[in-house]
Write a protein that holds these residues in place. Sequence first.
Motif, PDB file in Angstrom:
ATOM      1  N   MET A 276    -102.689  -2.006  17.886  1.00 22.14           N
ATOM      2  CA  MET A 276    -103.805  -1.695  18.772  1.00 22.14           C
ATOM      3  C   MET A 276    -103.449  -0.546  19.707  1.00 22.14           C
ATOM      4  N   ARG A 277    -102.160  -0.313  19.911  1.00 23.35           N
ATOM      5  CA  ARG A 277    -101.703   0.794  20.769  1.00 23.35           C
ATOM      6  C   ARG A 277    -101.229   1.988  19.948  1.00 23.35           C
ATOM      7  N   GLN A 278    -101.259   1.861  18.640  1.00 24.38           N
ATOM      8  CA  GLN A 278    -100.732   2.910  17.767  1.00 24.38           C
ATOM      9  C   GLN A 278    -101.785   3.332  16.754  1.00 24.38           C
ATOM     10  N   GLY A 279    -102.873   3.898  17.260  1.00 24.61           N
ATOM     11  CA  GLY A 279    -103.967   4.296  16.383  1.00 24.61           C
ATOM     12  C   GLY A 279    -103.559   5.204  15.238  1.00 24.61           C
ATOM     13  N   PRO A 280    -102.764   6.259  15.495  1.00 27.00           N
ATOM     14  CA  PRO A 280    -102.355   7.129  14.391  1.00 27.00           C
ATOM     15  C   PRO A 280    -101.577   6.391  13.310  1.00 27.00           C
ATOM     16  N   VAL A 281    -100.736   5.449  13.705  1.00 23.51           N
ATOM     17  CA  VAL A 281     -99.984   4.671  12.710  1.00 23.51           C
ATOM     18  C   VAL A 281    -100.933   3.815  11.883  1.00 23.51           C
ATOM     19  N   LEU A 282    -101.874   3.154  12.541  1.00 24.96           N
ATOM     20  CA  LEU A 282    -102.846   2.349  11.811  1.00 24.96           C
ATOM     21  C   LEU A 282    -103.644   3.224  10.849  1.00 24.96           C
ATOM     22  N   GLY A 283    -104.039   4.390  11.308  1.00 27.60           N
ATOM     23  CA  GLY A 283    -104.773   5.300  10.430  1.00 27.60           C
ATOM     24  C   GLY A 283    -103.971   5.658   9.192  1.00 27.60           C
ATOM     25  N   ALA A 284    -102.684   5.949   9.380  1.00 28.05           N
ATOM     26  CA  ALA A 284    -101.819   6.280   8.243  1.00 28.05           C
ATOM     27  C   ALA A 284    -101.680   5.104   7.289  1.00 28.05           C
ATOM     28  N   ILE A 285    -101.576   3.893   7.836  1.00 24.34           N
ATOM     29  CA  ILE A 285    -101.485   2.695   6.996  1.00 24.34           C
ATOM     30  C   ILE A 285    -102.729   2.550   6.135  1.00 24.34           C
TER      31      ILE A 285
ATOM     32  N   ARG B 225    -104.932   4.819   5.268  1.00 23.54           N
ATOM     33  CA  ARG B 225    -105.014   5.889   4.263  1.00 23.54           C
ATOM     34  C   ARG B 225    -104.102   5.593   3.078  1.00 23.54           C
ATOM     35  N   ALA B 226    -102.943   5.030   3.372  1.00 22.17           N
ATOM     36  CA  ALA B 226    -102.025   4.661   2.292  1.00 22.17           C
ATOM     37  C   ALA B 226    -102.634   3.579   1.404  1.00 22.17           C
ATOM     38  N   LEU B 227    -103.326   2.626   2.004  1.00 23.95           N
ATOM     39  CA  LEU B 227    -103.967   1.580   1.208  1.00 23.95           C
ATOM     40  C   LEU B 227    -105.071   2.155   0.329  1.00 23.95           C
ATOM     41  N   ARG B 228    -105.804   3.098   0.871  1.00 23.98           N
ATOM     42  CA  ARG B 228    -106.895   3.700   0.107  1.00 23.98           C
ATOM     43  C   ARG B 228    -106.375   4.347  -1.171  1.00 23.98           C
ATOM     44  N   GLY B 229    -105.136   4.816  -1.130  1.00 24.78           N
ATOM     45  CA  GLY B 229    -104.572   5.493  -2.293  1.00 24.78           C
ATOM     46  C   GLY B 229    -104.094   4.568  -3.397  1.00 24.78           C
ATOM     47  N   VAL B 230    -103.944   3.261  -3.098  1.00 26.94           N
ATOM     48  CA  VAL B 230    -103.353   2.375  -4.119  1.00 26.94           C
ATOM     49  C   VAL B 230    -104.245   1.201  -4.491  1.00 26.94           C
ATOM     50  N   LEU B 231    -105.278   0.918  -3.728  1.00 29.35           N
ATOM     51  CA  LEU B 231    -106.059  -0.303  -3.953  1.00 29.35           C
ATOM     52  C   LEU B 231    -107.398  -0.039  -4.627  1.00 29.35           C
ATOM     53  N   ALA B 232    -107.727  -0.915  -5.556  1.00 29.89           N
ATOM     54  CA  ALA B 232    -109.067  -0.940  -6.124  1.00 29.89           C
ATOM     55  C   ALA B 232    -109.916  -2.017  -5.460  1.00 29.89           C
ATOM     56  N   ILE B 233    -109.251  -2.963  -4.779  1.00 30.56           N
ATOM     57  CA  ILE B 233    -109.958  -4.024  -4.063  1.00 30.56           C
ATOM     58  C   ILE B 233    -110.180  -3.605  -2.610  1.00 30.56           C
TER      59      ILE B 233
ATOM     60  N   ALA C 174    -110.711   2.234  12.060  1.00 29.28           N
ATOM     61  CA  ALA C 174    -110.487   1.517  10.807  1.00 29.28           C
ATOM     62  C   ALA C 174    -111.625   1.755   9.827  1.00 29.28           C
ATOM     63  N   GLU C 175    -112.853   1.717  10.310  1.00 30.61           N
ATOM     64  CA  GLU C 175    -113.983   1.991   9.434  1.00 30.61           C
ATOM     65  C   GLU C 175    -113.894   3.400   8.864  1.00 30.61           C
ATOM     66  N   GLY C 176    -113.513   4.348   9.703  1.00 31.17           N
ATOM     67  CA  GLY C 176    -113.391   5.724   9.247  1.00 31.17           C
ATOM     68  C   GLY C 176    -112.323   5.923   8.191  1.00 31.17           C
ATOM     69  N   GLU C 177    -111.339   5.047   8.184  1.00 28.06           N
ATOM     70  CA  GLU C 177    -110.261   5.126   7.191  1.00 28.06           C
ATOM     71  C   GLU C 177    -110.488   4.185   6.015  1.00 28.06           C
ATOM     72  N   GLY C 178    -111.697   3.666   5.904  1.00 31.06           N
ATOM     73  CA  GLY C 178    -112.054   2.925   4.701  1.00 31.06           C
ATOM     74  C   GLY C 178    -111.994   1.414   4.786  1.00 31.06           C
ATOM     75  N   ALA C 179    -111.683   0.843   5.948  1.00 32.44           N
ATOM     76  CA  ALA C 179    -111.670  -0.619   6.064  1.00 32.44           C
ATOM     77  C   ALA C 179    -113.066  -1.166   5.782  1.00 32.44           C
ATOM     78  N   ALA C 180    -113.133  -2.201   4.964  1.00 31.79           N
ATOM     79  CA  ALA C 180    -114.419  -2.728   4.510  1.00 31.79           C
ATOM     80  C   ALA C 180    -114.927  -3.877   5.356  1.00 31.79           C
ATOM     81  N   MET C 181    -114.144  -4.356   6.303  1.00 36.71           N
ATOM     82  CA  MET C 181    -114.555  -5.421   7.218  1.00 36.71           C
ATOM     83  C   MET C 181    -113.620  -5.395   8.414  1.00 36.71           C
ATOM     84  N   ILE C 182    -114.152  -5.749   9.571  1.00 38.02           N
ATOM     85  CA  ILE C 182    -113.358  -5.845  10.788  1.00 38.02           C
ATOM     86  C   ILE C 182    -113.479  -7.274  11.304  1.00 38.02           C
ATOM     87  N   ALA C 183    -112.353  -7.957  11.446  1.00 42.11           N
ATOM     88  CA  ALA C 183    -112.340  -9.256  12.117  1.00 42.11           C
ATOM     89  C   ALA C 183    -111.799  -9.046  13.523  1.00 42.11           C
TER      90      ALA C 183
END
Length: 375
Positions: A155-164, A166-174, A198-207
């Motif tokens: 929550m304090r490391q937005g750039p790190v979360l964004g990088a994470i 983006r990395a998921l977007r490159g490997v996941l079909a789900i 998170a939405e901008g980086e492709g997250a499909a749901m936010i809890a």
Amino acid sequence: MAEALSIRAWDGAVEATPEAARRPAPTAAYGDVPAAFTIGGRVRVTPNVVLAPMSGITDSVYRTLIKDLNPGAVGLVVTELVSIEGLARRDPRTFGMLRHVPREHPLSIQLFGSDPVRMAEAAAIAQDLGADVVDVNCGCPVPKVVKRGGGAELMRQGPVLGAILRALRGVLAIPYTVKIRAGWDDTSRNAVEIARLAEGEGAAMIAVHGRTRLQLYTGHSDWDLIAEVKQAVRVPVVGSGDVEQAADALMRVRTTGVDGVMIGRAALAQPWIFRDVAALRAGIVPRPVTLAERLATVDMVLARLDAELPPEAALGRARGLACRMIKFIRGGGALRESLTRLPSIAAMRDQVARAAAAPEPDDDIPTPPPRLLFH
């Protein structure tokens, strides 16, 4: 041989706070409350009530227990948080946390850590092993997780979360999702900002759990902030925190506009809460659960742990789960204490059976239980 223990069930549903215990029985109809949502256009969550991830609790044994006790009433189950570092080391215990059975689907596997490359590798493993959704934990407040850069530290490391992400977007079909908190503390309640990232980086749901990291599990979940998150993004938002009885789940969906709710700690005291939500939605008043049913459920958990886990692991997990489930049964303190001293699950089951066979006392009405503090 341990002595028989005399205990009794609470009248009606077990509540998690004195305030909840004093609330009147629900009378409103809930037929207008939305009942489903879709994650990433492919995973249908119906009903829109989710078993929350709980460390040390929501393993496959407990997830299947909840599904079996609440047939058709649990839309999604989430694993306990799984370490990406453990998966990178091929640790057998960590891989064991990914174990699941077909009737758990749809299933979300929750990962924690802060390294984008390892997160992507771990997510690919989860996908290969049959996950329907991969969730990134951005909310765990436990120091050992936060100190490594994971959990609520993200929550304090937005750039790190964004990088994470983006990395998921490159490997996941789900689909991949995130679970966040209100923020780090009251001076940085940035859930809306992190949700948009998170939405901008492709997250499909936010809890969203409506407490800050520093609150841990004290105070109250900020559902006004959860509603703000819902208004700020277009993907589904699931609210979490202080859903202590069945009516709370439906009321939160109705009043905040969230797409669904997560139930965690209340599902330990009330493993049947999901079917109670379904009953209320159908206009049926949930029936009280008897003491015999509660103790039979504890025995079921013990039996399943004994059958599915190695003896040492099963005994440790059995003590923790059984004690939490018994915590809100009147007179359960003596039973909990005895269970923690017993050397085997067989001995624990014998003690639970003796407690079930003992007559119930008919003395005064018990006071409400304290707020749940475990996670």
